[in-house]
Design a protein around this motif. Sequence first.
Motif, PDB file in Angstrom:
ATOM      1  N   LEU A  35      -0.685  15.852  -5.489  1.00  0.00           N
ATOM      2  CA  LEU A  35      -1.160  14.454  -6.236  1.00  0.00           C
ATOM      3  C   LEU A  35       0.113  13.620  -6.451  1.00  0.00           C
ATOM      4  O   LEU A  35      -0.009  12.386  -6.058  1.00  0.00           O
ATOM      5  CB  LEU A  35      -1.766  15.010  -7.585  1.00  0.00           C
ATOM      6  N   PHE A  36       1.111  14.204  -7.006  1.00  0.00           N
ATOM      7  CA  PHE A  36       2.375  13.330  -7.219  1.00  0.00           C
ATOM      8  C   PHE A  36       2.844  12.744  -5.936  1.00  0.00           C
ATOM      9  O   PHE A  36       3.299  11.319  -5.740  1.00  0.00           O
ATOM     10  CB  PHE A  36       3.406  13.846  -8.004  1.00  0.00           C
ATOM     11  N   ALA A  37       2.988  13.342  -4.826  1.00  0.00           N
ATOM     12  CA  ALA A  37       3.563  12.865  -3.439  1.00  0.00           C
ATOM     13  C   ALA A  37       2.645  11.903  -2.798  1.00  0.00           C
ATOM     14  O   ALA A  37       2.978  10.890  -2.063  1.00  0.00           O
ATOM     15  CB  ALA A  37       3.707  14.349  -2.653  1.00  0.00           C
ATOM     16  N   LEU A  38       1.354  12.005  -3.100  1.00  0.00           N
ATOM     17  CA  LEU A  38       0.521  11.030  -2.536  1.00  0.00           C
ATOM     18  C   LEU A  38       0.300   9.854  -3.496  1.00  0.00           C
ATOM     19  O   LEU A  38       0.440   8.698  -2.518  1.00  0.00           O
ATOM     20  CB  LEU A  38      -1.002  11.672  -2.350  1.00  0.00           C
ATOM     21  N   ARG A  39       0.276   9.894  -4.676  1.00  0.00           N
ATOM     22  CA  ARG A  39       0.228   8.721  -5.565  1.00  0.00           C
ATOM     23  C   ARG A  39       1.638   7.707  -5.671  1.00  0.00           C
ATOM     24  O   ARG A  39       1.417   6.453  -5.534  1.00  0.00           O
ATOM     25  CB  ARG A  39      -0.403   9.200  -6.899  1.00  0.00           C
ATOM     26  N   ALA A  40       2.544   8.442  -5.749  1.00  0.00           N
ATOM     27  CA  ALA A  40       3.875   7.970  -6.279  1.00  0.00           C
ATOM     28  C   ALA A  40       4.178   6.754  -5.104  1.00  0.00           C
ATOM     29  O   ALA A  40       4.329   5.600  -5.807  1.00  0.00           O
ATOM     30  CB  ALA A  40       5.047   8.860  -6.297  1.00  0.00           C
ATOM     31  N   PRO A  41       4.370   7.003  -3.808  1.00  0.00           N
ATOM     32  CA  PRO A  41       4.492   5.884  -2.757  1.00  0.00           C
ATOM     33  C   PRO A  41       3.586   4.728  -2.865  1.00  0.00           C
ATOM     34  O   PRO A  41       3.953   3.457  -2.685  1.00  0.00           O
ATOM     35  CB  PRO A  41       4.496   6.424  -1.559  1.00  0.00           C
ATOM     36  N   VAL A  42       2.248   5.071  -3.078  1.00  0.00           N
ATOM     37  CA  VAL A  42       1.262   3.773  -3.147  1.00  0.00           C
ATOM     38  C   VAL A  42       1.492   3.163  -4.343  1.00  0.00           C
ATOM     39  O   VAL A  42       1.537   1.901  -4.351  1.00  0.00           O
ATOM     40  CB  VAL A  42      -0.056   4.348  -3.153  1.00  0.00           C
ATOM     41  N   LEU A  43       1.690   3.803  -5.595  1.00  0.00           N
ATOM     42  CA  LEU A  43       1.956   3.127  -6.869  1.00  0.00           C
ATOM     43  C   LEU A  43       3.158   2.326  -6.814  1.00  0.00           C
ATOM     44  O   LEU A  43       3.259   1.254  -7.299  1.00  0.00           O
ATOM     45  CB  LEU A  43       1.907   4.099  -8.100  1.00  0.00           C
ATOM     46  N   LEU A  44       4.366   2.709  -6.083  1.00  0.00           N
ATOM     47  CA  LEU A  44       5.638   1.907  -6.286  1.00  0.00           C
ATOM     48  C   LEU A  44       5.395   0.883  -5.299  1.00  0.00           C
ATOM     49  O   LEU A  44       5.697  -0.135  -5.758  1.00  0.00           O
ATOM     50  CB  LEU A  44       6.670   3.101  -5.663  1.00  0.00           C
ATOM     51  N   THR A  45       4.527   0.983  -4.269  1.00  0.00           N
ATOM     52  CA  THR A  45       4.458  -0.098  -3.304  1.00  0.00           C
ATOM     53  C   THR A  45       3.768  -1.315  -3.818  1.00  0.00           C
ATOM     54  O   THR A  45       4.046  -2.459  -3.946  1.00  0.00           O
ATOM     55  CB  THR A  45       3.734   0.292  -1.930  1.00  0.00           C
ATOM     56  N   ILE A  46       2.671  -0.979  -4.654  1.00  0.00           N
ATOM     57  CA  ILE A  46       1.908  -1.866  -5.136  1.00  0.00           C
ATOM     58  C   ILE A  46       2.477  -2.527  -6.269  1.00  0.00           C
ATOM     59  O   ILE A  46       2.288  -3.774  -6.421  1.00  0.00           O
ATOM     60  CB  ILE A  46       0.536  -1.443  -5.676  1.00  0.00           C
ATOM     61  N   SER A  47       3.166  -1.786  -7.166  1.00  0.00           N
ATOM     62  CA  SER A  47       3.984  -2.322  -8.193  1.00  0.00           C
ATOM     63  C   SER A  47       5.030  -3.335  -7.936  1.00  0.00           C
ATOM     64  O   SER A  47       4.995  -4.318  -8.584  1.00  0.00           O
ATOM     65  CB  SER A  47       4.282  -1.260  -9.273  1.00  0.00           C
ATOM     66  N   LEU A  48       5.609  -2.866  -6.916  1.00  0.00           N
ATOM     67  CA  LEU A  48       6.782  -3.821  -6.812  1.00  0.00           C
ATOM     68  C   LEU A  48       6.268  -4.940  -5.914  1.00  0.00           C
ATOM     69  O   LEU A  48       6.932  -6.154  -6.266  1.00  0.00           O
ATOM     70  CB  LEU A  48       7.676  -3.285  -5.348  1.00  0.00           C
ATOM     71  N   SER A  49       5.065  -5.046  -5.238  1.00  0.00           N
ATOM     72  CA  SER A  49       4.390  -6.295  -4.807  1.00  0.00           C
ATOM     73  C   SER A  49       4.017  -7.235  -5.780  1.00  0.00           C
ATOM     74  O   SER A  49       4.215  -8.348  -5.703  1.00  0.00           O
ATOM     75  CB  SER A  49       3.482  -5.947  -3.769  1.00  0.00           C
ATOM     76  N   TYR A  50       3.421  -6.357  -6.701  1.00  0.00           N
ATOM     77  CA  TYR A  50       2.850  -7.407  -7.788  1.00  0.00           C
ATOM     78  C   TYR A  50       4.118  -8.155  -8.602  1.00  0.00           C
ATOM     79  O   TYR A  50       4.190  -9.212  -8.880  1.00  0.00           O
ATOM     80  CB  TYR A  50       2.173  -6.312  -8.718  1.00  0.00           C
ATOM     81  N   PHE A  51       4.981  -7.271  -9.276  1.00  0.00           N
ATOM     82  CA  PHE A  51       6.027  -7.657 -10.116  1.00  0.00           C
ATOM     83  C   PHE A  51       7.088  -8.748  -9.226  1.00  0.00           C
ATOM     84  O   PHE A  51       7.880  -9.488  -9.919  1.00  0.00           O
ATOM     85  CB  PHE A  51       6.744  -6.574 -10.719  1.00  0.00           C
ATOM     86  N   LEU A  52       7.388  -8.635  -8.123  1.00  0.00           N
ATOM     87  CA  LEU A  52       8.240  -9.158  -7.215  1.00  0.00           C
ATOM     88  C   LEU A  52       7.703 -10.380  -6.747  1.00  0.00           C
ATOM     89  O   LEU A  52       8.525 -11.487  -6.611  1.00  0.00           O
ATOM     90  CB  LEU A  52       8.915  -8.070  -6.262  1.00  0.00           C
ATOM     91  N   PHE A  53       6.545 -10.271  -6.388  1.00  0.00           N
ATOM     92  CA  PHE A  53       5.890 -11.420  -5.583  1.00  0.00           C
ATOM     93  C   PHE A  53       4.544 -12.140  -6.051  1.00  0.00           C
ATOM     94  O   PHE A  53       4.374 -13.310  -6.238  1.00  0.00           O
ATOM     95  CB  PHE A  53       5.832 -11.102  -3.949  1.00  0.00           C
ATOM     96  N   LEU A  54       3.673 -11.055  -6.087  1.00  0.00           N
ATOM     97  CA  LEU A  54       2.368 -11.591  -6.347  1.00  0.00           C
ATOM     98  C   LEU A  54       1.934 -12.210  -7.589  1.00  0.00           C
ATOM     99  O   LEU A  54       1.254 -13.250  -7.807  1.00  0.00           O
ATOM    100  CB  LEU A  54       1.137 -10.523  -6.176  1.00  0.00           C
ATOM    101  N   GLN A  55       2.752 -11.847  -8.741  1.00  0.00           N
ATOM    102  CA  GLN A  55       2.525 -12.263  -9.919  1.00  0.00           C
ATOM    103  C   GLN A  55       3.069 -13.686 -10.207  1.00  0.00           C
ATOM    104  O   GLN A  55       2.552 -14.695 -11.092  1.00  0.00           O
ATOM    105  CB  GLN A  55       3.157 -11.535 -11.204  1.00  0.00           C
ATOM    106  N   PHE A  56       3.632 -14.203  -9.417  1.00  0.00           N
ATOM    107  CA  PHE A  56       4.328 -15.508  -9.326  1.00  0.00           C
ATOM    108  C   PHE A  56       3.596 -16.558  -8.208  1.00  0.00           C
ATOM    109  O   PHE A  56       3.789 -17.679  -8.402  1.00  0.00           O
ATOM    110  CB  PHE A  56       5.975 -15.563  -8.743  1.00  0.00           C
TER     111      PHE A  56
END
Length: 349
Positions: A35-56
């Motif tokens: 579960l950790f191996a499957l979820r961690a990359p997806v959560l990291l990708t979405i979080s970085l996309s949001y906080f670095l680009f999408l929220q602005f």
Amino acid sequence: MEKYSQYRDRGTGIAPFIPITTQTSALHLPLAAVLFALRAPVLLTISLSYFLFLQFMPLGSLFQKGILWICMLVAGVFWVDLQVEGVKRGTLSRHPDKLPSPGSIIASTFTSPLDALYLSATFDPIFLVPSFDTPYVFQLSLLQTILYTFSPPTSKPYSTKPTTISEVLSKNPHRIIVIFPEGTTSNGRALLRFSPALDTFATQYKQSRENGHASDVGIPKNKIFPISLRYLPANTTTPLPGSYGVFLWRLLSQPSHNIKVRIGEAVKISELEMADDMLLATSSSETITEKTVARNLPTDERVPRTGALEEKVGEILVRVGRIRRVGLGVKEKIGFWNAWKAQGRKLKK
């Protein structure tokens, strides 16, 4: 844990700063790792996309809230149990005044990064963290608030400019304000002693009444909604600073998480002002039986007693969250954290 007995509340015996651990069977470890191996990359990708680009980007509040809900779903938060005090299940749509609206203040419990994530995905608020030794608050972004849950307690987070609740309200009349009155995270088993910010907010109303400018700051019409957030399993809280890895493992390796959201009855300072005869000071660490009797003044001259707003909000949070209130706060957590580091303790997964 005997060595940390001085950081237990004397009245209840609760230790709010010791992390909650759960027993994991050997059979569960392979599933947890997958579960950790499957979820961690997806959560990291979405979080970085949001906080670095999408929220602005001008994508609209609804779109940004949707991204945050996706983050929670990826993390395994599949169910939110929402209950509103004084409202029967299935009838919430008939009582829109029972929910926070623009111009409202949310006084929330503070136990986990999920607090900020859920509140942002639901209300799109402005976050305020109070100083524990001054009457000021600090305005933080969502990312700063999440990171603050892992930070050592401080009176000045991220070197941001100190302000007051009323100043933030006056500059943002169409936004919901979230304040974490405890000022630091706990393990969710008790409500910590509040920082002075809420009491200062009521005091400002008192001063504005005396100066004849109460309506100018908008305080009488602003509702304060106490909200309690609790989690199942309960080990996703972050009472200790720096527990990034442990939190992510516990969050992403569990099959699912539930959030219990309890919204208490709204509080208005103008109603506290009219709350007539007696106000009973309460504390779980030492019983107070002495009642403070309001001065016998005309109705239009009454003002909130010092500490009345803090006590009312705390009373509601204790009731709806079904927890106890303790006499420990940020200063005690600083002492506990120093003692924990001195012992060289390591967090257990």
